[in-house]
Each structure stands twice: as C-alpha cells, then as structure tokens.
Enzyme design. Structure first.
Site, short mmCIF file in Angstrom:
data_model
loop_
_atom_site.label_atom_id
_atom_site.label_comp_id
_atom_site.label_asym_id
_atom_site.label_seq_id
_atom_site.Cartn_x
_atom_site.Cartn_y
_atom_site.Cartn_z
N ARG A 24 34.66 32.89 -28.91
CA ARG A 24 35.25 32.09 -29.98
C ARG A 24 34.22 31.11 -30.52
O ARG A 24 33.63 30.32 -29.79
CB ARG A 24 36.46 31.32 -29.45
CG ARG A 24 37.23 30.63 -30.56
CD ARG A 24 38.47 29.95 -30.02
NE ARG A 24 39.25 29.41 -31.12
CZ ARG A 24 40.34 28.68 -30.95
NH1 ARG A 24 40.79 28.44 -29.75
NH2 ARG A 24 40.99 28.20 -31.98
N GLN B 131 47.38 21.59 -16.74
CA GLN B 131 46.84 22.75 -16.05
C GLN B 131 45.32 22.61 -15.90
O GLN B 131 44.62 22.39 -16.88
CB GLN B 131 47.18 24.03 -16.80
CG GLN B 131 46.90 25.29 -16.00
CD GLN B 131 47.56 26.51 -16.61
OE1 GLN B 131 48.00 26.47 -17.74
NE2 GLN B 131 47.63 27.60 -15.86
N GLY C 250 39.52 27.21 -20.29
CA GLY C 250 39.85 25.82 -20.63
C GLY C 250 38.86 25.16 -21.58
O GLY C 250 38.72 23.93 -21.57
N GLU C 251 38.21 25.94 -22.42
CA GLU C 251 37.24 25.37 -23.37
C GLU C 251 37.93 24.38 -24.31
O GLU C 251 37.42 23.28 -24.55
CB GLU C 251 36.58 26.49 -24.18
CG GLU C 251 35.63 26.01 -25.27
CD GLU C 251 34.33 25.45 -24.72
OE1 GLU C 251 33.77 24.55 -25.38
OE2 GLU C 251 33.89 25.89 -23.65
N ARG C 252 39.11 24.74 -24.84
CA ARG C 252 39.81 23.86 -25.76
C ARG C 252 40.24 22.56 -25.06
O ARG C 252 40.12 21.48 -25.62
CB ARG C 252 41.03 24.55 -26.36
CG ARG C 252 40.71 25.64 -27.37
CD ARG C 252 41.97 26.29 -27.92
NE ARG C 252 42.71 25.38 -28.78
CZ ARG C 252 43.87 24.82 -28.43
NH1 ARG C 252 44.41 25.05 -27.26
NH2 ARG C 252 44.49 24.01 -29.27
N ARG C 253 40.75 22.70 -23.83
CA ARG C 253 41.17 21.52 -23.08
C ARG C 253 40.00 20.59 -22.81
O ARG C 253 40.13 19.37 -22.87
CB ARG C 253 41.82 21.95 -21.76
CG ARG C 253 43.30 22.27 -21.89
CD ARG C 253 43.83 22.96 -20.65
NE ARG C 253 43.49 24.38 -20.65
CZ ARG C 253 43.36 25.12 -19.56
NH1 ARG C 253 43.50 24.57 -18.38
NH2 ARG C 253 43.09 26.40 -19.65
#
Length: 309
Positions: free
Chosen positions: A62, A84, A101-104
C-alpha cells in the site's frame, strides 16, 4: 490486525501460528501495564515499544494512506487507545518491522503516543515476508494495482504458481489471474486505476483491446467522459472485431472471400466480449473454425478458467 473478509481460507492465521499463547485482545490493557518495554521476554508477549522503533516493512504494497482516515483513527486512539496490538518482527538492529498495523502506527504518531502495544513475532525472513504480504492482501482497502503487486511479490518471493497462490489465499484461480493481468497495463493506465479514475472493469476491457493505439484512444474516451464498464466492453469488442474482419473467409467457398454472415459477426463479438481477447471466426453458419488469441501463459490459463477448465 486489519479485519479480514470471510472466505479467505486459513491464509494468515496459518502463518501466524507460532505455537505460542498470545494474550487475548480483551485483556490487553491489563497486559500492557504488566509488561515492560525494556525487554522482550519471549515471542508472543504484548509489550510497550517506542513508536519510533517501529519501521515500515519494505514490502508494503500500500502506497497511499488517506489523511482524513488517519486523523479520524488518531482521534479514536486518543480517546480509547489502541485496542488491538500491532504485530512486528525483530529486525535485530533495535528496530521492529511492522507486519500488521501500519495504519495504527501512523495514527498513533499523529495522536502523539510515545509507546504502542506490540506483539513481537520471531520469523525467518521468508516467513516474515509471506505473513506481511498475506496480511496486506487480505485488507479490504487496497486498490486493484496494490493488490495485484502484492500477489506478484508473494509469488516471486515464495516461488508460488498462480494455482498455489490461489489456494494459499483461499481465492479462485481466475480472481488471482485477473488481478495479475492488471499489471500488464501501461503505467499511465495503472496510475489512473490506482487513483480511481477508471475501475477494474474498465481496465479489463482495455486489456482486451489488442491494438495499442486503439486501446489508448479508448482509454482517453473513458477519462474524458462518463463511459460505463458495459459501454467500454462494447467498444473494446467492436475495436477487436474491426481488426480481425480481414482474416475471415467463407470455408465453403474455398476461401474466395464470400460476404461474411452478420450472424457470424454477432457471434464473434459475443466471444470477444466474453473472453476479453481477440477472436476470429472463419467459416459459415454450418461449419468453420474459431481462433482465440492469447499473449502470455497467464492469459492462456485465464482463458482455460473461463472455458470451464
């Protein structure tokens, strides 16, 4: 970890199984408070790590992250925290490569968090890449080109065939083949697909046009006006039919160029629309031959799937 849609097979779950008992998410807040970020006792523990130690996976398919969505997630994190944990692999140099978890992680930085909850996994380089790519492929918000690139990366790095990849992902063989075909588009068309200026349906219709100049003209028409996918398919079929008409003869007349039956023309257009490639019919209403063209092994396999293989 990002929500994974149903029907995807074991995929990521199978690869994430490291035979360790990770604490359940609902008890994560208590676990975070009990575990120090100074040391990672064993793989599978939830620890608090400095957000600065988390680095993006170099295989991240992405490329674009919506700023508005990131800010909304950051606001949620400020209120509720990270529910999470992020999953990461120890890079061995004091940093941790994000597996899921890149977005987090990005939203946590926006929210101003110094540390974030992380589950550290021990993987070989090969397995780490497989887990990462599968986790990203199973996301619902990758654009078609990002998804296709992720498929290709997983095939290349894991030495998988399209059939093996389809099984690994729990997807139909034709779904994988159609996604990979999008990478055959010229860069400009791929970019437009990434940006949402054309849809996957438009792109597949463009791929079916065998003449590159005609394909480019059709692409410009799509960008210039509101051309539906169905209309694009009709235009692509017409372009291919006009290219192949000169090859058609009447076999009963010994190939002397007897006028072509309109029913044969109509049937040729149906074949082209259905198969998404150049189709030539030679013969009359009683007997003849059908020529179906392909341009790569992947294209041949795709046709095999369509024809009921």
């Amino acid at each position: 970890m990002a929500r994974r849609p149903g029907g995807l097979g074991r995929g990521l779950d199978a690869l994430l199984d490291n035979n360790d008992d990770s604490p359940p998410v609902e008890s994560s807040r208590k676990t975070y408070a009990q575990t120090s970020s100074a040391s990672v006792s064993k793989a599978g523990d939830i620890v608090q790590l400095s957000v600065d130690k988390l680095v993006q996976n170099p295989g991240q398919p992405r490329k674009n992250f919506d700023e508005t969505e990131l800010n909304e997630l950051a606001d949620s994190i400020k209120t509720y925290g990270i529910i999470q944990p992020i999953i990461a692999a120890n890079a061995g140099d004091g940093t941790y490569i994000i597996i899921a978890g890149e977005r987090r992680t990005r939203a946590a930085r926006i929210a101003g968090l110094a540390t974030v909850p992380v589950i550290v996994r021990d993987y070989t380089d090969q397995k780490r890449l497989e887990v990462f790519l599968i986790e990203n492929i199973q996301r619902t918000d990758l654009n078609p080109i990002e998804e296709a690139a992720a498929y290709k990366n997983l095939m290349d790095f894991s030495n998988l065939s399209q059939d093996e990849l389809a099984v690994r992902m729990g997807k139909n063989r034709s779904t994988v083949a159609n996604a990979l075909r999008l990478l055959k588009l010229p860069i400009e068309m791929q970019k437009s697909l990434e940006e949402g200026k054309v849809s996957s349906g438009h792109a597949r219709a463009l791929l079916s046009v065998t003449d590159t100049k005609a394909r480019d003209r059709l692409f410009r028409e799509i960008l210039a006006g509101d051309v539906s996918v169905r209309e694009t398919e009709k235009r692509a079929s017409s372009l291919n039919t006009s290219q192949g008409k000169g090859k058609t003869t009447d076999t009963k007349s010994g190939g002397k160029g007897k006028k072509r039956s309109p029913e044969i023309d109509a049937m040729a257009e149906k074949f082209i629309s259905r198969l998404g490639t150049k189709v030539t019919i030679e013969g009359d209403l009683n007997k003849g031959k059908i020529y179906i063209e392909y341009y790569s092994m992947e294209d041949l396999e795709r046709l095999y799937e369509i024809l009921g293989g």
